[in-house]
Motif scaffolding. Structure first.
Motif, PDB file in Angstrom:
ATOM      1  N   THR A  33      24.021  40.838  32.189  1.00 32.61           N
ATOM      2  CA  THR A  33      25.345  41.171  31.665  1.00 32.61           C
ATOM      3  C   THR A  33      25.975  42.303  32.467  1.00 32.61           C
ATOM      4  O   THR A  33      27.172  42.265  32.781  1.00 32.61           O
ATOM      5  N   LEU A  34      25.167  43.303  32.812  1.00 29.38           N
ATOM      6  CA  LEU A  34      25.689  44.415  33.611  1.00 29.38           C
ATOM      7  C   LEU A  34      26.146  43.933  34.991  1.00 29.38           C
ATOM      8  O   LEU A  34      27.189  44.362  35.490  1.00 29.38           O
ATOM      9  N   GLU A  35      25.387  43.033  35.580  1.00 30.14           N
ATOM     10  CA  GLU A  35      25.783  42.469  36.874  1.00 30.14           C
ATOM     11  C   GLU A  35      27.055  41.635  36.734  1.00 30.14           C
ATOM     12  O   GLU A  35      27.930  41.672  37.600  1.00 30.14           O
ATOM     13  N   GLN A  36      27.142  40.894  35.637  1.00 28.25           N
ATOM     14  CA  GLN A  36      28.342  40.093  35.391  1.00 28.25           C
ATOM     15  C   GLN A  36      29.556  41.006  35.231  1.00 28.25           C
ATOM     16  O   GLN A  36      30.617  40.739  35.797  1.00 28.25           O
ATOM     17  N   ILE A  37      29.394  42.073  34.486  1.00 26.55           N
ATOM     18  CA  ILE A  37      30.492  43.020  34.282  1.00 26.55           C
ATOM     19  C   ILE A  37      30.901  43.637  35.613  1.00 26.55           C
ATOM     20  O   ILE A  37      32.092  43.793  35.900  1.00 26.55           O
ATOM     21  N   GLU A  38      29.922  43.972  36.436  1.00 22.43           N
ATOM     22  CA  GLU A  38      30.220  44.559  37.749  1.00 22.43           C
ATOM     23  C   GLU A  38      31.068  43.593  38.585  1.00 22.43           C
ATOM     24  O   GLU A  38      32.062  43.983  39.196  1.00 22.43           O
ATOM     25  N   GLY A  39      30.668  42.329  38.607  1.00 26.24           N
ATOM     26  CA  GLY A  39      31.441  41.331  39.338  1.00 26.24           C
ATOM     27  C   GLY A  39      32.841  41.161  38.779  1.00 26.24           C
ATOM     28  O   GLY A  39      33.822  41.056  39.527  1.00 26.24           O
ATOM     29  N   LEU A  40      32.938  41.147  37.462  1.00 25.20           N
ATOM     30  CA  LEU A  40      34.247  41.004  36.825  1.00 25.20           C
ATOM     31  C   LEU A  40      35.137  42.214  37.098  1.00 25.20           C
ATOM     32  O   LEU A  40      36.346  42.078  37.290  1.00 25.20           O
ATOM     33  N   GLU A  41      34.529  43.396  37.135  1.00 27.70           N
ATOM     34  CA  GLU A  41      35.300  44.604  37.437  1.00 27.70           C
ATOM     35  C   GLU A  41      35.842  44.559  38.866  1.00 27.70           C
ATOM     36  O   GLU A  41      36.966  44.996  39.131  1.00 27.70           O
ATOM     37  N   LEU A  42      35.044  44.022  39.789  1.00 22.05           N
ATOM     38  CA  LEU A  42      35.525  43.863  41.162  1.00 22.05           C
ATOM     39  C   LEU A  42      36.704  42.889  41.209  1.00 22.05           C
ATOM     40  O   LEU A  42      37.706  43.135  41.896  1.00 22.05           O
ATOM     41  N   ARG A  97      38.694  42.250  38.749  1.00 24.32           N
ATOM     42  CA  ARG A  97      39.808  42.922  38.078  1.00 24.32           C
ATOM     43  C   ARG A  97      40.518  43.871  39.040  1.00 24.32           C
ATOM     44  O   ARG A  97      41.746  43.878  39.126  1.00 24.32           O
ATOM     45  N   SER A  98      39.733  44.635  39.758  1.00 25.79           N
ATOM     46  CA  SER A  98      40.305  45.589  40.707  1.00 25.79           C
ATOM     47  C   SER A  98      41.126  44.861  41.776  1.00 25.79           C
ATOM     48  O   SER A  98      42.237  45.283  42.118  1.00 25.79           O
ATOM     49  N   ALA A  99      40.579  43.769  42.289  1.00 27.42           N
ATOM     50  CA  ALA A  99      41.295  42.999  43.311  1.00 27.42           C
ATOM     51  C   ALA A  99      42.589  42.426  42.742  1.00 27.42           C
ATOM     52  O   ALA A  99      43.641  42.459  43.407  1.00 27.42           O
ATOM     53  N   LEU A 100      42.527  41.898  41.531  1.00 24.30           N
ATOM     54  CA  LEU A 100      43.742  41.332  40.917  1.00 24.30           C
ATOM     55  C   LEU A 100      44.780  42.412  40.628  1.00 24.30           C
ATOM     56  O   LEU A 100      45.986  42.172  40.765  1.00 24.30           O
ATOM     57  N   GLU A 101      44.324  43.588  40.229  1.00 18.61           N
ATOM     58  CA  GLU A 101      45.272  44.674  39.973  1.00 18.61           C
ATOM     59  C   GLU A 101      45.991  45.084  41.258  1.00 18.61           C
ATOM     60  O   GLU A 101      47.203  45.310  41.257  1.00 18.61           O
ATOM     61  N   ARG A 102      45.234  45.139  42.372  1.00 22.97           N
ATOM     62  CA  ARG A 102      45.862  45.465  43.659  1.00 22.97           C
ATOM     63  C   ARG A 102      46.826  44.354  44.082  1.00 22.97           C
ATOM     64  O   ARG A 102      47.933  44.611  44.563  1.00 22.97           O
ATOM     65  N   ARG A 103      46.388  43.117  43.906  1.00 28.03           N
ATOM     66  CA  ARG A 103      47.237  41.978  44.263  1.00 28.03           C
ATOM     67  C   ARG A 103      48.508  41.968  43.414  1.00 28.03           C
ATOM     68  O   ARG A 103      49.606  41.689  43.918  1.00 28.03           O
ATOM     69  N   LEU A 104      48.351  42.262  42.137  1.00 26.39           N
ATOM     70  CA  LEU A 104      49.502  42.296  41.231  1.00 26.39           C
ATOM     71  C   LEU A 104      50.496  43.362  41.684  1.00 26.39           C
ATOM     72  O   LEU A 104      51.709  43.111  41.732  1.00 26.39           O
ATOM     73  N   ILE A 144      49.198  35.606  38.559  1.00 32.72           N
ATOM     74  CA  ILE A 144      48.294  36.735  38.810  1.00 32.72           C
ATOM     75  C   ILE A 144      48.107  37.545  37.532  1.00 32.72           C
ATOM     76  O   ILE A 144      46.996  37.951  37.197  1.00 32.72           O
ATOM     77  N   GLU A 145      49.195  37.780  36.820  1.00 32.86           N
ATOM     78  CA  GLU A 145      49.092  38.508  35.548  1.00 32.86           C
ATOM     79  C   GLU A 145      48.194  37.751  34.574  1.00 32.86           C
ATOM     80  O   GLU A 145      47.369  38.359  33.870  1.00 32.86           O
ATOM     81  N   SER A 146      48.329  36.441  34.550  1.00 29.89           N
ATOM     82  CA  SER A 146      47.493  35.613  33.681  1.00 29.89           C
ATOM     83  C   SER A 146      46.024  35.703  34.091  1.00 29.89           C
ATOM     84  O   SER A 146      45.130  35.845  33.241  1.00 29.89           O
ATOM     85  N   ASP A 147      45.758  35.612  35.394  1.00 34.63           N
ATOM     86  CA  ASP A 147      44.375  35.718  35.889  1.00 34.63           C
ATOM     87  C   ASP A 147      43.770  37.069  35.522  1.00 34.63           C
ATOM     88  O   ASP A 147      42.612  37.152  35.120  1.00 34.63           O
ATOM     89  N   LEU A 148      44.568  38.116  35.671  1.00 39.60           N
ATOM     90  CA  LEU A 148      44.089  39.459  35.325  1.00 39.60           C
ATOM     91  C   LEU A 148      43.765  39.540  33.838  1.00 39.60           C
ATOM     92  O   LEU A 148      42.727  40.089  33.449  1.00 39.60           O
ATOM     93  N   GLY A 149      44.622  38.972  33.008  1.00 40.48           N
ATOM     94  CA  GLY A 149      44.350  38.942  31.565  1.00 40.48           C
ATOM     95  C   GLY A 149      43.071  38.202  31.251  1.00 40.48           C
ATOM     96  O   GLY A 149      42.289  38.619  30.392  1.00 40.48           O
ATOM     97  N   GLY A 150      42.819  37.094  31.959  1.00 43.57           N
ATOM     98  CA  GLY A 150      41.581  36.340  31.763  1.00 43.57           C
ATOM     99  C   GLY A 150      40.354  37.152  32.123  1.00 43.57           C
ATOM    100  O   GLY A 150      39.344  37.133  31.410  1.00 43.57           O
ATOM    101  N   ILE A 151      40.428  37.882  33.227  1.00 44.69           N
ATOM    102  CA  ILE A 151      39.302  38.716  33.650  1.00 44.69           C
ATOM    103  C   ILE A 151      39.057  39.823  32.628  1.00 44.69           C
ATOM    104  O   ILE A 151      37.921  40.118  32.258  1.00 44.69           O
ATOM    105  N   ILE A 152      40.119  40.431  32.159  1.00 47.18           N
ATOM    106  CA  ILE A 152      39.980  41.505  31.155  1.00 47.18           C
ATOM    107  C   ILE A 152      39.312  40.943  29.893  1.00 47.18           C
ATOM    108  O   ILE A 152      38.438  41.584  29.297  1.00 47.18           O
ATOM    109  N   SER A 153      39.687  39.742  29.501  1.00 52.32           N
ATOM    110  CA  SER A 153      39.064  39.115  28.332  1.00 52.32           C
ATOM    111  C   SER A 153      37.583  38.834  28.571  1.00 52.32           C
ATOM    112  O   SER A 153      36.746  39.049  27.683  1.00 52.32           O
ATOM    113  N   GLN A 154      37.252  38.356  29.765  1.00 56.61           N
ATOM    114  CA  GLN A 154      35.843  38.093  30.086  1.00 56.61           C
ATOM    115  C   GLN A 154      35.020  39.371  30.055  1.00 56.61           C
ATOM    116  O   GLN A 154      33.876  39.365  29.602  1.00 56.61           O
ATOM    117  N   ILE A 155      35.599  40.462  30.545  1.00 54.07           N
ATOM    118  CA  ILE A 155      34.893  41.745  30.506  1.00 54.07           C
ATOM    119  C   ILE A 155      34.639  42.155  29.063  1.00 54.07           C
ATOM    120  O   ILE A 155      33.539  42.620  28.720  1.00 54.07           O
TER     121      ILE A 155
END
Length: 112
Positions: free
Chosen positions: A46-55, A57-64, A98-109
Motif C-alpha cells: 500500500t505504501l508503494e502504491q501510494i508513492e506511485g500515486l503521489e508521483l 499526482r505531482s505530474a498531473l498537477e504540473r501538467r494541469l 487532466i483535472e478529471s485524471d487528477l481527481g481520480g488519482i486523488i481518490s485512489q490515494i
C-alpha cells in the motif's frame, strides 16, 4: 484404587492437558505471526502504491498548471484573432480531462 495410583493418573492427565494447551497456544501464535506477516506485506504494498500515486499526482498537477497557462495565453490570442475558437475549445477540453485524471488519482490515494 490406591492413592498413589490415582495421583499418578491425575498427574498424567494434567500433563496431557498442559501439552494440549501448549500445542493450541503454539498453533494460535503461528497463526497470529502469519497474519502479522500478511498485514505487514499489505502495508508495504500500500505504501508503494501510494508513492506511485503521489508521483502521478505531482505530474498531473504540473501538467494541469502548464495547461492552464497555455489556455490563458490562447484565450488572449483568441480575443485578438490569432487563435481559432475550435483549437482553444479543444485545449480547454484537454484541460478538463487532466483535472478529471487528477481527481481520480486523488481518490485512489484516499482509498489506499
Amino acid at each position: 484404587m490406591p492413592d498413589a495410583l490415582q495421583a499418578s493418573e491425575l498427574a498424567s492427565e494434567i500433563k496431557d492437558a498442559i501439552a494440549d494447551q501448549k500445542e493450541l497456544f503454539d498453533d494460535r501464535r503461528m497463526i497470529l505471526q502469519s497474519q502479522t506477516e500478511i498485514l505487514s506485506s499489505r502495508i508495504e504494498q500500500t505504501l508503494e502504491q501510494i508513492e506511485g500515486l503521489e508521483l502521478q499526482r505531482s505530474a498531473l498537477e504540473r501538467r494541469l498548471e502548464n495547461f492552464r497557462t497555455m489556455v490563458d495565453r490562447m484565450k488572449s490570442g483568441e480575443s485578438r484573432g490569432l487563435i481559432q475558437t475550435n483549437i482553444l475549445s479543444q485545449r480547454q477540453d484537454e484541460l478538463i480531462q487532466i483535472e478529471s485524471d487528477l481527481g481520480g488519482i486523488i481518490s485512489q490515494i484516499a482509498l489506499a
